[in-house]
Design a protein around this motif. Structure first.
Motif, short mmCIF file in Angstrom:
data_model
loop_
_atom_site.label_atom_id
_atom_site.label_comp_id
_atom_site.label_asym_id
_atom_site.label_seq_id
_atom_site.Cartn_x
_atom_site.Cartn_y
_atom_site.Cartn_z
N LYS A 58 0.82 -1.23 0.00
CA LYS A 58 0.00 0.00 0.00
C LYS A 58 0.85 1.27 0.00
O LYS A 58 0.56 2.22 -0.72
N HIS A 59 1.87 1.35 0.86
CA HIS A 59 2.65 2.58 0.97
C HIS A 59 4.13 2.27 0.90
O HIS A 59 4.59 1.28 1.48
N LYS A 60 4.88 3.14 0.19
CA LYS A 60 6.33 2.95 0.09
C LYS A 60 7.01 4.24 0.55
O LYS A 60 6.73 5.32 0.03
N ILE A 61 7.89 4.12 1.53
CA ILE A 61 8.59 5.28 2.07
C ILE A 61 10.09 5.05 2.00
O ILE A 61 10.58 4.01 2.43
N LEU A 62 10.81 6.05 1.43
CA LEU A 62 12.27 5.98 1.39
C LEU A 62 12.84 6.72 2.59
O LEU A 62 12.31 7.76 2.99
N VAL A 63 13.95 6.22 3.13
CA VAL A 63 14.67 6.94 4.19
C VAL A 63 16.01 7.35 3.58
O VAL A 63 16.80 6.49 3.18
N LEU A 64 16.21 8.67 3.48
CA LEU A 64 17.36 9.19 2.73
C LEU A 64 18.19 10.14 3.58
O LEU A 64 17.70 10.72 4.54
N SER A 65 19.46 10.30 3.16
CA SER A 65 20.26 11.41 3.68
C SER A 65 21.37 11.67 2.68
O SER A 65 21.79 10.76 1.99
N GLY A 66 21.87 12.88 2.60
CA GLY A 66 23.04 13.07 1.76
C GLY A 66 24.27 12.58 2.50
O GLY A 66 25.29 12.26 1.90
N LYS A 67 24.18 12.49 3.80
CA LYS A 67 25.35 12.32 4.67
C LYS A 67 25.37 10.92 5.28
O LYS A 67 24.32 10.35 5.58
N GLY A 68 26.57 10.37 5.46
CA GLY A 68 26.68 9.07 6.10
C GLY A 68 26.71 9.19 7.61
O GLY A 68 27.08 10.23 8.14
N GLY A 69 26.34 8.12 8.28
CA GLY A 69 26.48 8.07 9.74
C GLY A 69 25.52 8.95 10.52
O GLY A 69 25.77 9.24 11.69
N VAL A 70 24.41 9.39 9.91
CA VAL A 70 23.49 10.28 10.64
C VAL A 70 22.34 9.53 11.30
O VAL A 70 21.58 10.12 12.05
N GLY A 71 22.17 8.23 10.99
CA GLY A 71 21.12 7.46 11.66
C GLY A 71 20.00 7.00 10.76
O GLY A 71 18.90 6.72 11.24
N HIS A 184 20.12 5.13 -5.44
CA HIS A 184 18.99 6.06 -5.32
C HIS A 184 18.26 6.18 -6.66
O HIS A 184 17.03 6.14 -6.72
N LEU A 185 19.04 6.29 -7.74
CA LEU A 185 18.43 6.37 -9.07
C LEU A 185 17.69 5.08 -9.39
O LEU A 185 16.61 5.10 -9.95
N SER A 186 18.28 3.95 -9.01
CA SER A 186 17.63 2.67 -9.32
C SER A 186 16.34 2.49 -8.56
O SER A 186 15.34 2.04 -9.12
N ILE A 187 16.35 2.82 -7.30
CA ILE A 187 15.11 2.70 -6.52
C ILE A 187 14.01 3.55 -7.15
O ILE A 187 12.88 3.09 -7.33
N VAL A 188 14.36 4.76 -7.53
CA VAL A 188 13.36 5.65 -8.12
C VAL A 188 12.91 5.11 -9.48
O VAL A 188 11.72 5.07 -9.79
N GLN A 189 13.88 4.66 -10.27
CA GLN A 189 13.55 4.16 -11.61
C GLN A 189 12.68 2.91 -11.53
O GLN A 189 11.63 2.82 -12.17
N TYR A 190 13.09 1.95 -10.71
CA TYR A 190 12.34 0.69 -10.67
C TYR A 190 11.00 0.83 -9.98
O TYR A 190 10.10 0.02 -10.20
N LEU A 191 10.85 1.86 -9.14
CA LEU A 191 9.54 2.07 -8.52
C LEU A 191 8.70 3.10 -9.28
O LEU A 191 7.66 3.54 -8.79
N SER A 192 9.17 3.49 -10.48
CA SER A 192 8.44 4.54 -11.20
C SER A 192 7.06 4.07 -11.64
O SER A 192 6.16 4.88 -11.83
N GLY A 193 6.89 2.77 -11.79
CA GLY A 193 5.56 2.25 -12.12
C GLY A 193 4.72 2.12 -10.86
O GLY A 193 3.56 2.50 -10.80
N ALA A 194 5.36 1.56 -9.82
CA ALA A 194 4.63 1.26 -8.58
C ALA A 194 4.36 2.49 -7.74
O ALA A 194 3.40 2.54 -6.98
N GLY A 195 5.22 3.50 -7.84
CA GLY A 195 5.03 4.75 -7.09
C GLY A 195 5.68 4.75 -5.72
O GLY A 195 5.80 3.72 -5.06
N ILE A 196 6.13 5.94 -5.31
CA ILE A 196 6.74 6.13 -3.98
C ILE A 196 5.92 7.19 -3.27
O ILE A 196 5.67 8.26 -3.81
#
Lengths: 315, 225
Positions: A58-71, A184-196
């Motif tokens: 039903k729902h897809k949520i990405l957890v992102l950061s530009g920075k490493g080690g932030v949690g 990041h590009l792949s996740i967005v590309q492959y979920l472009s049909g399913a939606g985020i």
């Protein structure tokens, strides 16, 4: 065609790359003409396969950061635990940090293996209603390094989305490595049909982190992922002895609050540093159940409530 | 000592800010790109994608091959001049950037790698894989640094192990690597990095300075050996 065909040379740029068929690595590859003509850049059929496979999510949520080690991984794991505390919900956690998969350890699933069946790969269940998938489950030793270039990482992510038997899922949480690159590009590309549905962005208070996080926010805008909001992690430390607060990672440029004001994004909350968080993660336990009264646990629960309410916000 | 810093974290270049070099332009000369100098004596040369971005909030959304190509240019086309040491700062992982740096530095000599971890198991768990990467690519491991190792409260001097303790040292033992030392969490260090000030100049009395100096000296002696 596969992103990196089996007969491609070592430095194959990937069939969907701008350099497909044109890079120096393409010389001599049997697929060079196909790639150079653009025929290989037709939409990857996997996108539609994934869309169909994930109609039960039903729902897809990405957890992102530009920075490493932030949690990010800590938050992804505990968001999943918090959502799964509602027995009526089915939660799935997908770890696409291919080189540094932390999720198995944080979820207490180290050493678990993935099983294949007729309907695909089975994820590993940490609770009856909480399923996890990570490349960590495919590695036989904690010393194994995944020394892969972009195209191979992309192939793995496609398999995670297409071949894992997730079943009926209310929330799919995707934990990512830092950056704005292949994963990041792949996740967005492959979920472009399913939606985020959207992305939650994690930062620490200091400018050295915010500087990278602003780039991540730009990435979200560029690929049209709504930003659910920003979390400021490691926000102050209260000394257990004298109870004074120290800003170990000082918000010299106003922290996440100022950045959110400037970019018109919600600040979902601030989580203080707490040594018990790291300890719980190392032991593979949820600190929400281990130390539920800690200010950090309270902050997390508030943030989860807000995410729950904002899941379809548009920013 | 003439030092060069090559920042190959293309998605998250932090070196320019930490060394307070702002947004200078990168010029070309006959020998290639001129690095940016952090000091008037030109003893500290820097190259980072941070200098090549018009807008510092601009995201570098590149797949592996494009990152590999730029890193190749950074190694081969920058006119570093005579350097005693070239330091390469990398992003986390064992992927395109790491392979690109090694491939391009192969023709020169790679003395080795310093691996940085924080104390907790979730961190050392990933660094174990980085150690394997070094072994597989025949990069000598000069040693392991345990960073963010304990926090001494500036108000009451109580030491808290915010990110646990000892994991770096254990990892070194487990993998037969040299343990270079621990660096504590220090708000003075993080604040000076934010401002791009030289911590070693600003706080020479600090125990963090002592910890860092000892690590540096150990690494330098292993290079001479």
């Amino acid at each position: 065609m596969a992103d990196v065909p089996n007969d491609a040379p070592e430095h194959c740029p990937g069939t969907s790359s701008d350099q497909a068929g044109k890079s120096s690595a393409c010389q001599g590859c049997p697929n060079q003409n196909i790639c150079a003509s653009g025929a290989a850049k037709a939409p990857d059929p996997a996108i539609e396969e994934i869309r169909q496979k994930l109609t039960s999510v039903k729902h897809k949520i990405l957890v992102l950061s530009g920075k490493g080690g932030v949690g990010k991984s800590t938050f992804s794991a505990h968001l999943s635990h918090a959502l799964a505390s509602d027995d009526s919900k089915e939660i799935a956690l997908l770890d696409v940090d291919i080189c540094g998969p932390s999720i198995p350890k944080i979820m207490g699933l180290e050493g678990e293996q993935v099983h294949q069946s007729g309907s695909g790969w089975s994820p590993v269940y940490v609770e009856d209603n909480l399923a996890v998938m990570s490349i960590g489950f495919l590695l036989s030793s904690p010393d194994d390094a995944v020394i892969w270039r972009g195209p191979k990482k992309n192939g793995m992510i496609k398999q995670f989305l297409r071949d894992v038997d997730w079943g009926e899922v209310d929330y799919l949480i995707v934990d990512t490595p830092p950056g704005t690159s292949d994963e990041h590009l792949s996740i967005v590309q492959y979920l472009s049909g399913a939606g985020i549905d959207g992305a939650v962005i994690i930062t620490t208070p200091q400018e050295v982190s915010l500087q990278d996080v602003r780039k991540e926010i730009r990435f979200c805008k560029k690929v049209k992922i709504p930003v659910i909001g920003v979390i400021e992690n490691m926000s102050g430390f209260v000394c257990p002895k004298c109870k004074n607060t120290s800003q170990i990672f000082p918000p010299t440029t106003g922290g996440a609050q100022r950045m959110c004001e400037e970019l018109n994004l919600p600040l979902l909350g601030r989580v203080p540093l707490d040594p018990r968080i790291g300890r719980s993660c190392d032991e593979g336990r949820s600190f929400l159940t281990e130390v539920p009264d800690s200010p950090a646990a309270v902050a997390y629960q508030n943030i989860v409530q807000i995410c729950h309410r904002r899941k379809v916000s548009v920013h | 000592c003439a030092v060069g810093i090559l920042d190959v974290d293309l998605c998250g270049p932090s070196i320019p800010r930490m060394l307070s070099v702002g947004k200078p332009e990168v010029h070309q000369c006959d020998a290639g790109w001129v690095p940016v100098y952090a000091d008037p004596q030109q003893k500290l040369a820097i190259m980072s994608i941070g200098f090549l971005l018009e807008d510092s909030d601009e995201a570098v959304i590149w797949r592996g091959p494009k990152k590999t190509a730029l890193i190749g240019q950074f190694v081969s086309d920058v006119a570093w001049g005579e350097l005693d040491i070239l330091l390469v700062d990398t992003p986390p992982g064992t992927s395109d950037e790491h392979l690109a740096v090694l491939e391009n530095l192969r023709k020169h000599r790679v003395d080795g790698a310093v691996l940085v971890t924080t104390p907790q198991a979730v961190s050392t768990g990933d660094v174990r894989r980085e150690i394997t990467f070094c072994k597989k690519t025949a990069v000598k491991i000069l040693g392991i640094v345990e960073n963010m190792s304990g926090f001494v409260c500036p108000h009451c001097s109580e030491c808290s192990n915010v990110f646990s303790k000892g994991g770096g040292e254990e990892l070194a033992k487990l993998t037969g690597s040299v343990f270079l030392g621990s660096v504590p969490l220090d708000p003075l260090l993080t604040a000076t990095l934010e401002e791009g000030r030289d911590f070693l100049q600003a706080f020479p009395e600090s125990s963090t300075y002592t910890a860092i100096s000892q690590i540096v000296n150990t690494v330098l002696s292993s290079l001479d050996a």
